[in-house]
Design an enzyme around this catalytic site. Structure first.
Site, short mmCIF file in Angstrom:
data_model
loop_
_atom_site.label_atom_id
_atom_site.label_comp_id
_atom_site.label_asym_id
_atom_site.label_seq_id
_atom_site.Cartn_x
_atom_site.Cartn_y
_atom_site.Cartn_z
N SER A 1 0.84 -1.20 0.00
CA SER A 1 0.00 0.00 0.00
C SER A 1 0.87 1.24 0.00
CB SER A 1 -0.91 0.01 1.24
OG SER A 1 -0.13 0.13 2.42
N LYS A 2 0.21 2.39 -0.09
CA LYS A 2 0.95 3.66 -0.19
C LYS A 2 1.81 3.94 1.03
CE LYS A 2 -2.18 6.07 -3.37
NZ LYS A 2 -1.18 6.14 -4.44
N ARG A 3 1.47 3.34 2.15
CA ARG A 3 2.29 3.60 3.35
C ARG A 3 3.69 2.98 3.21
NH1 ARG A 3 2.49 -0.57 7.22
NH2 ARG A 3 1.14 -2.37 6.74
N GLU B 1 3.60 6.79 -10.31
CA GLU B 1 4.29 7.31 -9.12
C GLU B 1 5.78 6.97 -9.16
OE1 GLU B 1 1.02 7.33 -5.55
OE2 GLU B 1 1.84 5.39 -6.14
#
Length: 488
Positions: free
Chosen positions: A261-263, A271
């Protein structure tokens, strides 16, 4: 005549192209190229609320950036019609009717409240919920009465009837290209909706019709679709269509083995590109998530990987997305770039600086002396601020532990006094600094301490590119002015 191998990638445009979807696209692409087949792109945009043209464009741009050019699909065309699911809504009712006529589907008039009550009852009894089939045998009179109440039916697929028609046992097997034999007890699935009451097809139905009409021969996708596969196999069989081969890939997990995930960092292809990852490095890295080259050589082009790729050698286990390894690999690709190409690739990451302050020769030299430690292109942004402007920002640690010392002040005063008479070429500066260090070494000052003083004053930090190159690029006036300002 051998049947043509046709694979597809069918992303939903509810977000930017995820790296996991890119891996699935890559393995489909590699499989097609290995056997001379076709790689098809289909946009599954039936969820109108979550679909965005910006996401569709991102999918197109990301696949193209990775070199995964589709043979058929949007903006390329092909023999089987539109490749955007929302433009195919007029196709699905025909096949719903076929299943109704064959007795493999039926109208369901249950309201959401009635279905929720069934689920609550199953939960209360600690049982897995399976639809009760209470609408399967409604009479025409009962249906007419329900329609008169204003109810519009959904269409459900009859699991039991399809299973009994084509299989000896409720347990269905298929030979997965990646995972081998997989099976499911279909009595645990329950009759599922294939057409909603508003006339829109559900995923498990639409995907079968699309793949059938586009003659997709092999479906390679994530293992989260395994449970769908048994439903889809029965629909293929009920329609008298050839069932394609399936291959399910393990998930891509974060280094802590949780869902990526983005974390954890970037997750969308765009990106990674924005952060300065080279698409050649990214696709090379992604290819190694669950697959290994036969010769052990990891750095390979897509064409080289395609020649070596074998779908049955893909690991059935989950893969760990190691950002450190990606950074290392990206650094290797940066090192392979020609200087001219690297200069162009770096410019988008230097927009905060006025490149017009440097001649092309100076810019070239700056890139030469700062490229070695780069792991991603965006590293250049923080590596070069001291090449621009008259003054330099000195970090607090450099100021207190280096420049404020009596030794550094002595070094800088002597440097300014001597350097004003030096010829300011890189070759001569190298020679002069060797002598300069030697003079202070005779005073008991270590050469690195001497150079820390000069570097701290000129660049504001104690690490960086070759000092003689920095001085030559900045020029005598700017270099000496910075040194003077650091003298108390």
């Amino acid at each position: 005549m051998t049947e043509e191998i046709r694979v597809r990638i069918a992303p939903s445009p509810s977000g930017n192209l995820h790296i996991g979807t890119a891996r699935t696209a890559l393995f489909n692409y590699l499989y097609a190229k290995k056997v001379g087949g076709k790689f098809v792109l289909r946009i599954e945009d039936t969820d109108a609320e979550r679909t965005s043209q910006a996401y569709i464009d991102n999918i197109f741009d990301s696949l193209k950036a990775l070199g995964l050019n589709w043979d058929e699909g949007p903006d390329v065309g092909g023999p089987y019609g539109p490749y955007t699911q929302s433009e195919r809504f007029d196709i699905y009712p025909k096949y719903v009717q076929e299943l109704l006529d064959k007795g493999f589907a039926y109208e369901c008039y249950c309201t959401p409240e009635e279905l929720e009550a069934e689920k609550e009852e199953a939960t209360k009894n600690k049982k897995a919920y399976v639809y009760s089939k209470k609408c399967e045998n409604l009479t025409e009179e009962e249906k007419a009465k329900l329609r008169a109440e204003g109810r519009k039916p959904a269409i459900r697929f009859s699991i039991e009837k399809a299973q009994k028609a084509f299989h000896d046992s409720p347990i269905i097997h298929f030979d997965d290209l990646v995972k081998g034999d997989l099976h499911q007890d279909t009595s645990l699935i329950g009759d599922f909706v294939i057409m909603k009451s508003n006339g829109s097809p559900t995923y498990n139905f639409a995907v079968v019709i699309d793949d059938m009409l586009m003659k997709i021969s092999h479906i390679i996708r994530g293992e989260d679709h395994i449970s769908n596969t048994f439903k889809q196999i029965l629909i293929y069989e009920a329609l008298g269509a050839e069932v394609p081969r399936f291959g399910h890939l393990g998930m891509i997990l974060a280094p802590d083995r949780s869902k990526l995930s983005k974390r954890h960092g970037a997750t969308a292809v765009s990106e990674f590109v924005e952060k300065g990852y080279l698409t050649d490095a990214l696709i090379n890295f992604v290819a190694l998530l669950g697959w290994a080259p036969s010769d052990g050589v990891e750095i390979k082009t897509v064409d080289e990987i395609a020649q070596d790729f074998r779908i049955h050698e893909v690991s059935s286990s989950n893969s760990i997305f190691e950002y450190d390894k990606l950074n290392w690999m990206n650094g290797q690709y940066i090192k392979k770039l020609s200087l001219d190409e690297l200069k162009e690739r770096l410019k988008p990451f230097l927009t905060k600086y006025d490149l017009s302050q440097l001649t092309d020769e100076q810019y070239t030299r700056m890139v030469e002396v700062t490229r070695e430690p780069l792991t991603i292109l965006s590293d250049i942004t923080d590596a070069v601020p001291y090449f621009f402007g008259d003054d330099v920002e000195i970090d607090e640690e450099t100021q207190t532990t280096v420049l404020d010392t009596e030794t550094s002040q002595d070094v800088l005063k002597t440097f300014v006094e001597q350097a004003k008479d030096w010829e300011w070429s890189e070759e001569n500066l190298h020679e002069k600094l060797e002598i300069f260090r030697g003079e202070f070494k005779e005073k008991g000052i270590k050469p690195k301490v001497t150079m820390w003083a000069i570097r701290g004053a000129i660049t504001g930090r104690t690490r960086g590119a070759d000092m003689t190159a920095i001085l030559a690029i900045l020029g005598k006036e700017k270099s000496l002015n910075r040194a003077k300002k650091a003298i108390k």
